[in-house]
Design an enzyme around this catalytic site. Structure first.
Site, short mmCIF file in Angstrom:
data_model
loop_
_atom_site.label_atom_id
_atom_site.label_comp_id
_atom_site.label_asym_id
_atom_site.label_seq_id
_atom_site.Cartn_x
_atom_site.Cartn_y
_atom_site.Cartn_z
N CYS B 97 31.23 28.59 45.15
CA CYS B 97 31.63 27.52 44.22
C CYS B 97 31.32 26.16 44.85
O CYS B 97 30.17 25.83 45.04
CB CYS B 97 33.10 27.68 43.83
SG CYS B 97 33.52 26.70 42.38
N HIS B 230 33.47 33.54 41.94
CA HIS B 230 34.37 33.73 43.08
C HIS B 230 34.60 35.20 43.39
O HIS B 230 35.53 35.80 42.84
CB HIS B 230 35.73 33.10 42.76
CG HIS B 230 35.74 31.61 42.80
ND1 HIS B 230 35.96 30.90 43.95
CD2 HIS B 230 35.57 30.69 41.82
CE1 HIS B 230 35.94 29.60 43.69
NE2 HIS B 230 35.69 29.45 42.40
N GLU B 232 35.98 36.33 45.99
CA GLU B 232 37.28 36.44 46.66
C GLU B 232 38.43 36.45 45.66
O GLU B 232 39.56 36.76 46.02
CB GLU B 232 37.44 35.33 47.71
CG GLU B 232 37.87 33.96 47.20
CD GLU B 232 36.78 33.15 46.48
OE1 GLU B 232 35.76 33.73 46.08
OE2 GLU B 232 36.99 31.93 46.30
#
Lengths: 965, 277
Positions: B97, B230, B232
């Site tokens: 990002c 993302h 994660e």
């Protein structure tokens, strides 16, 4: 010298900002604007030369792929040519308004190694294609808010010099108070924007008469601010003479301290051992797991948001986050929840009172303000609600909530004699002067002129830096207490921390944004992003080092004395000496009159025949029910990585969730569920039952996802009209009493709360008061998030259960609203039955017997079924005659749309039927249909005829369409 | 004794996805330090002591001027040499990002497109950008991504993965057609937005209007990865918006493999190499 730099898009690159402005113009009725292009303007005051400026442009201020730049010395600026159909206008911030970009540009130029820049100003230039006569409207309605911005005058730009803020007056100003008569006292209160009444002014006069001198302006301001409704909650803590009608008889009683006799009383009686700290800190604290506590606070920022929606909401979020940072020795913010009340976005211009902004602009601004601050702080906004009603036209409501987590040994704080007072974070400017006192008065058409100082813009990155630094300092044990600088600024923060010991402050030490502030302005300024710490002297050096390592300014401004006085100095002159005891306990307990009689409402007869297909689509598209996706997607609701149940779920992420669930500790199964209950339309009938409905809704949403009903804590948040008017205060009393009654009955303690009164808009001789609006926010502990349940239907062939009894409770419902009626029979909660249902469902979910569950709220059973169906992209067949029902108005539409509380729809696999029913023994509960693989939504009425037959995609579209902006 | 796999999660004012980034690497046994850029610039901490440089999401310096610009300049101008050496040492870099925006604006990604040349011979030079979404606004939504090319970071991923995006400036635009051809030719395109079935996406499946639906790219070696979505945030099974009611085969989500790949590369290549060299 001044350099003017312009950054614009290269040919063929999409100009998102320009497109956005064009769209907003059309939205707000300026349809003749065809196209707007945006150029970013920077004005640098520096000694850099031509080539260096070019480097700044090329390497810092423009993107080589999408943008081009140009620059000239400002003295050579030639105003652009204007035409009848093409205008160039430029909007800049007013001097003194926070513009975080300035700091970033200065830093960026420093990183380039080109030397220091004295100042940076930014502006936006708009090239507007459209009739020139439309441009002034574009400026006022879309591009600028005159409270913070102005249109740049090109004719004089060339001669402009860097702004200066003037010089400070060092003379101590004494206010002629002790000899003033009543009339003069009130004039002092009004002229000084103190918002103090005559009794309070007299109490101050008596204090100064006694010590034999007049107060300084600073002393008077300090008292006004400490005693303000905003800080002191005079209405809730004062005496109330309550007159009400009971069974035709008028009765009267005195309520001493409404807060203690309702909200606090409920918590005291419930006496939950997991309530760690309630009502006395910046947020309520409850136990989370064996190592940690969580804290929760919801604030309002209504008045500033009415005047400057972006800045108001922006600083509202910033403020409530600082409440969390200032709880105990500081908690780490882990999620936000935001609830708004607006007038409908399609309100006609003729219905927008002078001096107010159009509700659509208010809404867009508020949402942007929340987005900006929340996202940049890296705190997920996990939950919220928006309520629309025309009565919010003059006073939109903006509730901002935040949750934090802290180690168990960081919950206690104590200020010690000799501790240094350290202020950290943003610099102090003229921002928000009189914010605390301003929110204690009604808004008028004059408000935007009188109170413009109360409006400000936040700097979320500054606050993020403060957060990062303070958690390091906290974990190293460097300070003994902390509080936030909120309303009332240093005055409030230092005054509060030094309440027991007294404080000595040298106002010269406070870092300022610009020169020219008076000592009293420094003291009461509400500049954002500041925190105040009490630091033992031996730790001061390390404390300052920690903050410096995160590039946060931290300065010692004084110490806590033990003299029980508030002593302020400026340029070696004493400007304030007040007894802490007088400041905090010297205000007269006022008695207000309150009066409650039930409104006389007529029951309108509903038409015998109503097309329920059509009606259901209309209800789905009602502003209070329709999809809020436009808002939700602009908030980062997943940052920090702990998102388990999101606001929108299901295979296509379009099923609206009940409570949101997060795991604050990654990898752990322990979670938190967050929800809200708000039903202002019920308040128009009876605020007492509204309180019940709000508590039920907040609790039931947590039950929906599988949160244990015995581990839920709640917050109250009252937004009301002018409490000096007995009917407004009467309705407030009635809601507070409902809060007590139902909190106790549901076993959910209040841990914190807030009130925002005077939400009335005065225009000429009329006032528009908001409906008394109670927000109940709930936080629940979830033992195992992997066992939680979402709301979308999951499997064709599953059984659909209606849980809870449906009654004739269409009063205040969305359905009646679509028929132009308010009704009378608002939902009346039955706590005993509700708790039985909630506990049984907790059992069923923990045993894994529930596939999906959703509560019945606005729009009733029909909306619940529809949302579960399109959320799961599956169809439904259901029969209304199977729905557990009790009443006399037995009609298809009653059962479909009644908003009776404590009801759910659950999806259960056929093989779990027996076990589910066993778990729900004694709870009204019946299979009403089943989940279908075909995308049809079919409801059979009481006479076994098909009363609703729609495609789920049509229901979904009706629901998504209204706010798809 | 097991050698430590050391990850530096870079942070500065406005970084905010550092916690979950650290957690993802720690889960697979790495030792993670979250380090403020100030400490690197003052040489209190040295990049060369780490195997993986991870630049997380957030709003560094508020996205002021444009996203990633200020931190990109800091990296390029003040840590350029250290970074070049880090890359030369075949160590790994990931930017997610805002981290991706930073890598692109610093010119670290896509880097030199000529395979023969070392990517930092002429210093880092920006050749692409990430700019405003076509929707004109920040959006948090889940996207399906087709995994393309082959790289250290993306191996063993399912052909289509499901990650959320949360950005306002994620539209990838190359400086020129040559850059785009180079990316394609070198198989540097790591992730593209796609429909749920892996087909051609339309808005909002492609949430920002990216060229060729590009969501993430690598450098020519595949050791530097940047992506807007993302991973994660889909680290655990229950992070997905549609986990409830789905069969749970693994307690981890689609994104975990990326971090596992990074850690395993260090363990199998960098740490074992050191023994043999």
């Amino acid at each position: 010298m001044l350099w003017r730099i312009e950054i614009s898009h290269k040919e063929g690159v999409f100009d998102a900002a320009g497109e956005g402005v064009t769209k907003s113009a059309i939205d707000l009725g300026i349809a003749s604007i065809r196209k707007v292009e945006v150029t970013q303007v920077y004005t640098l005051d520096c000694s850099l030369i031509h080539d260096q400026i070019e480097t700044v442009c090329r390497e810092l201020l423009s993107d080589p792929v999408t943008q081009k730049f140009s620059f000239i010395p400002q003295k050579d600026f030639v105003p652009p040519v204007q035409g009848d159909d093409f205008q160039v206008i430029e909007i800049a911030y007013n001097p003194g308004v926070m513009d975080p970009v300035e700091y970033s540009v200065i830093k960026g130029i420093r990183d380039l190694g080109l030397g220091e820049v004295k100042s940076v100003k930014t502006a936006k230039q708009y090239q507007v294609c459209g009739p020139a006569q439309q441009v002034p409207m574009l400026v006022t309605k879309v591009l600028a808010n005159k409270l913070i911005q102005h249109q740049v005058n090109y004719a004089v730009l060339r001669q402009e010099h860097p702004p200066t803020m003037g010089n400070a007056e060092h003379e101590v100003i004494l206010v002629d108070l002790i000899k003033a008569n009543d009339k003069q006292l009130m004039k002092l209160s009004q002229d000084g924007q103190l918002f103090l009444n005559i009794d309070e002014m007299k109490a101050i006069q008596a204090y100064f008469k006694n010590i034999g001198r007049n107060p300084t302006d600073c002393e008077l301001e300090t008292v006004a601010q400490t005693w303000s409704e905003h800080c002191f909650h005079k209405t809730f803590r004062g005496n109330i003479e309550f007159e009400y009608t009971d069974k035709g008889k008028t009765k009267k009683r005195i309520i001493k301290n409404l807060l203690k006799s309702t909200i606090v009383k409920a918590t005291t009686e419930l006496d939950k051992k997991w309530c760690v700290s309630v009502f006395h800190d910046n947020a309520g604290v409850i136990e989370f797991d064996k190592d940690s506590h969580v804290c929760f606070k919801v604030e309002t920022h209504n008045h500033p948001s009415a005047l400057e929606p972006f800045g108001g909401a922006n600083t509202g979020i910033g403020g409530v986050i600082r409440d969390i940072l200032g709880t105990g020795l500081g908690a780490k913010p882990i999620c936000s929840t935001d609830v708004f009340c607006f007038a409908p976005p399609d309100t006609e211009w003729k219905d927008v009172p002078a001096g107010t902004l159009h509700p659509k602009r208010v809404m867009k601004g508020v949402v942007s303000g929340v987005r900006d601050y929340g996202n940049k702080m890296g705190i997920p906004t996990v939950n919220g609600a928006i309520v629309f009603d025309p009565l919010y036209i003059g006073n939109p409501l903006v509730y901002c909530g935040n949750v934090g987590i802290m180690p168990k040994n960081k919950v206690l704080k104590k200020v010690y004699k000799g501790d240094c007072i350290v202020v950290v974070g943003g610099r102090t400017g003229r921002d928000g002067i009189h914010g605390a006192t301003f929110s204690s008065g009604e808004l008028t058409t004059q408000s935007e002129v009188v109170s413009s100082g109360a409006v400000q813009i936040g700097d979320p990155i500054q606050e993020k830096k403060v957060l990062d630094a303070m958690l390091i300092a906290r974990d190293r044990g460097l300070y003994s207490a902390v509080t936030d600088c909120g309303a009332g600024g240093l005055s409030s923060a230092v005054g509060e921390m030094g309440q027991e010991l007294g404080a000595w402050v040298d106002l010269d030490k406070v870092p300022l944004k610009y020169t020219g502030l008076n000592y009293d302005e420094i003291w009461i300024s509400e500049s954002q992003e500041r925190m105040v710490f009490s630091v033992p002297e031996k730790n001061v050096d390390e404390m300052l080092k920690v903050f410096a390592s995160e590039n946060v300014e931290a300065v010692v401004i004084g110490y806590f004395t033990g003299k029980k006085k508030l002593e302020l100095f400026y340029k070696e002159t004493q400007v304030c000496e007040l007894d802490m005891a007088f400041l905090h306990d010297g205000n007269p307990r006022i008695t207000k009159k309150a009066q409650w009689t039930a409104p006389k409402l007529k029951i309108k007869k509903r038409p015998a025949k109503i097309d329920l297909n059509e009606k259901l689509l209309e209800v789905m598209g009602h502003y209070n029910i329709c999809s809020k996706e436009w808002v939700i997607r602009q908030y980062d609701h997943e940052v920090q990585g702990g998102s388990i149940i999101k606001p929108l779920v299901g295979p296509q992420c379009d099923g609206p969730s009940d409570a949101s669930v997060i795991t604050p500790k990654l990898g752990s199964k322990k979670g938190l569920a967050i929800s809200n209950g708000i039903n202002p339309r019920y308040s128009m009938v009876d605020p007492y039952w509204m309180a019940g409905a709000c508590i039920d809704e907040a609790v039931r949403q947590i039950v929906c996802v599988g949160g244990a009903v015995d581990r839920i804590a709640i917050l109250d948040n009252f937004c009301w009209g002018n409490p000096d008017k007995p009917d407004r205060l009467g309705s407030l009393v009635r809601a507070a009493e409902g809060c007590y009654k139902f909190a106790v009955a549901y076993g959910v303690p209040f841990i914190s709360g807030k009130d925002s009164l005077y939400n009335e808009y005065a225009q000429n001789k009329k006032t528009i008061a908001i409906p008394g609006t109670l927000l109940i926010s709930a936080i629940g502990i979830v033992e195992d998030v992997t066992k939680t349940v979402t709301m979308n239907f999951k499997k064709p062939g599953s059984l659909i259960y209606a849980v809870g009894l449906t009654q004739d409770e269409l009063g205040g419902s969305v359905y009646l609203d679509t028929l132009g009626d308010l009704g009378v029979d608002v939902p009346k909660v039955n706590p005993k039955q509700a708790m039985k249902t909630f506990k049984a469902l907790n059992q069923a979910v923990s045993k894994g017997l529930v596939n999906a569950m959703h509560d019945c709220s606005d729009g009733g059973l029909a909306v619940t079924l529809a949302e579960m169906a399109f959320g799961g992209k599956l169809g439904v067949t259901a029969r209304l005659d199977y729905v557990p029902y009790r009443g006399t108005d037995k009609r298809d539409d009653t059962i479909l749309f009644s908003e009776t509380a404590s009801r759910f729809v659950a999806e259960v696999l056929p093989e779990n039927k027996k076990a589910f029913e066993a778990a729900l023994k004694g709870v009204p509960c019946k299979v009403i249909g089943k989940v279908e693989s075909t995308p049809e939504f079919v409801i059979y009425g009481l006479k076994h005829n098909v009363v609703v037959n729609l495609f789920i995609q049509d229901l979904c579209e009706a629901w998504k369409q209204p706010l798809r902006w | 004794m097991e050698k430590h796999i050391k990850v530096l999660v870079l942070r500065t004012a406005g970084t905010n996805c550092n916690g979950e980034m650290a957690n993802a690497f720690e889960h697979f046994g790495a030792q993670v330090d979250q380090v403020h850029i100030k400490r690197l610039r003052q040489h209190e901490i040295l990049l060369k002591d780490y195997h993986i440089l991870a630049i997380p999401g957030g709003f560094t310096y508020g996205d002021d001027i444009e996203s990633g610009r200020i931190l990109a300049n800091e990296l390029r101008l003040h840590l350029g040499k250290d970074l070049a050496q880090f890359i030369q040492d075949k160590k790994l870099i990931i930017g997610i990002c805002n981290g991706f925006q930073i890598l692109v604006k610093a010119g670290i990604l896509p880097g030199n497109l000529d395979k023969g040349q070392s990517s930092m011979e002429e210093g880092f030079k920006q050749s692409s950008t990430l700019t405003n979404n076509d929707s004109g606004k920040f959006e948090d939504r889940w996207t399906y991504l087709k995994v393309a090319g082959e790289s250290v970071w993306t191996k063993n991923l399912s052909p289509v993965v499901y990650f959320p995006v949360a950005h306002a400036e994620g539209k990838f635009i190359p400086m020129s057609e040559d850059v785009l051809q180079g990316l394609k030719h070198n198989q540097q395109i790591a992730f593209t937005y796609c429909s749920a079935q892996g087909g051609e996406p339309v808005y909002p499946e492609n949430p920002n209007g990216s060229t060729l639906h590009i969501a993430g790219i690598t450098d020519v070696t595949g050791r530097i990865l940047g992506l807007m979505p993302h991973p994660e945030r889909h680290f655990y099974f229950e992070n997905s918006p549609n986990w409830n009611g789905q069969a749970k085969k693994n307690k981890l989500g689609d994104g975990a493999q990326i971090f596992k790949n990074g850690v395993e590369y260090v363990r199998n290549t960098l740490l074992s190499n050191r023994v043999t060299e």
